[in-house]
Design a protein around this motif. Structure first.
Motif, PDB file in Angstrom:
ATOM      1  N   THR A 162       2.067   1.748  -3.520  1.00  3.80           N
ATOM      2  CA  THR A 162       0.964   2.171  -4.392  1.00  3.80           C
ATOM      3  C   THR A 162       0.658   3.652  -4.190  1.00  3.80           C
ATOM      4  O   THR A 162       0.449   4.400  -5.159  1.00  3.80           O
ATOM      5  N   ARG A 163       0.613   4.106  -2.923  1.00  2.00           N
ATOM      6  CA  ARG A 163       0.355   5.526  -2.657  1.00  2.00           C
ATOM      7  C   ARG A 163       1.451   6.408  -3.234  1.00  2.00           C
ATOM      8  O   ARG A 163       1.174   7.453  -3.842  1.00  2.00           O
TER       9      ARG A 163
ATOM     10  N   ASN B  12       0.823  -1.209   0.000  1.00  2.00           N
ATOM     11  CA  ASN B  12       0.000   0.000   0.000  1.00  2.00           C
ATOM     12  C   ASN B  12       0.862   1.267   0.000  1.00  2.00           C
ATOM     13  O   ASN B  12       0.502   2.267  -0.629  1.00  2.00           O
TER      14      ASN B  12
END
Length: 332
Positions: free
Chosen positions: A312-313, A309
């Motif tokens: 991805t951010r 995550n």
């Protein structure tokens, strides 16, 4: 200030012609003057050099072309760094000399890392925008292997070759190098067993080294003084994109600075450690997404992110879309 000059050996055109290719047509395809074929001391920028190798690749459907061109350097030593390597006492010493002095002849950084019983050699073009063409990587690895075999006087088989590209022509690479071939790797690396590093060079010459080394060391000192701290941090970070978090204290230690001094000096240059880290992560992520079949979790790990995550951010901030969407071909 670094100079973006790569010497263009005329023997490269001889090797191209030996493969049945038209060197002048290739130069035109690369948007370069055809007269370079006969020019004695031509130089190219990194961007021009990459364009030339892409044009060579486009001119042939032979997947082994880069290996053939690189292997043909067995009888040719065209730069002082390779000459110093050839006259070294053994393979390990030769690799260290290449790593230390190669960037004196062109903006190419070579790293030799000893880990777990092997020595891994990787390459990085210091002034490149984007990554080196696969054909050039093939030629560099084949050329390095040819130099090792010329020095030792017999066949040298690497432990493995790691390639940052999708699986292709496995048998061809295995036959040429003789060892394991790993595709979808995080970095392009040529890996030798530690035991091979002690293999003596028949071409060892203490007298030749005594002549070469003082001028090489002098030139290296001058070049090191011209490298910016930003460049040095980038180089260290790029070498280490293999799955371990790269903390500022560790990078500062490599550069023989305190973390506080490193951050202060980067701030004076209008940047920060985190900014430089993000730049290297972004460039590496784009390349791995484009060139390999590694899934996004594996790429996140190689970049030093602890969670998918987080990667991805970060990627969405860099590119405005997720890694999966960025990789997906248009129309899918």
């Amino acid at each position: 200030m670094k100079t973006d000059h790569i010497p263009l050996s005329r023997s490269l055109f001889d090797r191209i012609a030996a493969q049945g290719l038209d060197a002048r047509a290739i130069l035109q395809q690369a948007m370069l003057p055809p007269e370079l074929v006969t020019q004695a001391r031509a130089t190219l920028t990194t961007a021009q050099y990459f364009a030339l190798w892409r044009a060579i690749e486009a001119a042939s459907d032979d997947p082994a072309l880069g290996l053939r061109i690189g292997a043909a350097t067995l009888s040719e030593i065209s730069d002082v760094a390779s000459m110093a390597a050839l006259h070294s006492a053994n393979l390990g010493d030769a690799l260290q000399k290449l790593a230390r002095y190669k960037r004196l002849t062109c903006p190419e950084d070579i790293s030799v890392e000893n880990e777990g019983g092997v020595a891994a050699i990787s390459f990085r073009w210091m002034l490149a925008e984007g990554h080196a063409p696969p054909l050039l990587i093939d030629a560099i690895f084949a050329s390095m292997l040819a130099l090792a075999q010329r020095g030792v006087g017999e066949r040298v088989v690497p432990r493995r070759v790691e390639l940052t590209r999708r699986t292709q022509h496995t048998g061809m690479y295995s036959y040429h190098f003789g060892g394991e071939v790993r595709f979808n790797a995080g970095q392009d690396r040529l890996v030798f067993d530690q035991g091979d590093l002690a293999r003596p060079f028949l071409s060892y010459s203490e007298d030749r080294l005594a002549t070469l080394m003082p001028s090489l060391e002098s030139a290296l000192r001058e070049q090191n003084e011209s490298l910016t701290l930003h460049d040095q941090v980038r180089h260290v970070l790029a070498r280490g994109m293999r799955g371990e978090p790269q903390r500022m204290a560790e990078i500062a230690s490599v550069l023989q600075l305190s973390p506080r001094t490193l951050q202060r000096r980067l701030s004076e240059m209008g940047t920060s450690y985190q900014d430089v880290l993000n730049q290297v992560r972004r460039d590496t992520a784009r390349h791995l997404l484009d060139a390999t079949d590694l899934d996004t979790g594996e790429i996140a790990f190689l970049l030093g992110f602890e969670e998918l995550n987080s990667f991805t951010r970060a990627f969405r901030q860099w590119e405005g879309q997720t890694p999966q969407r960025w990789r997906r071909p248009v129309g899918d």
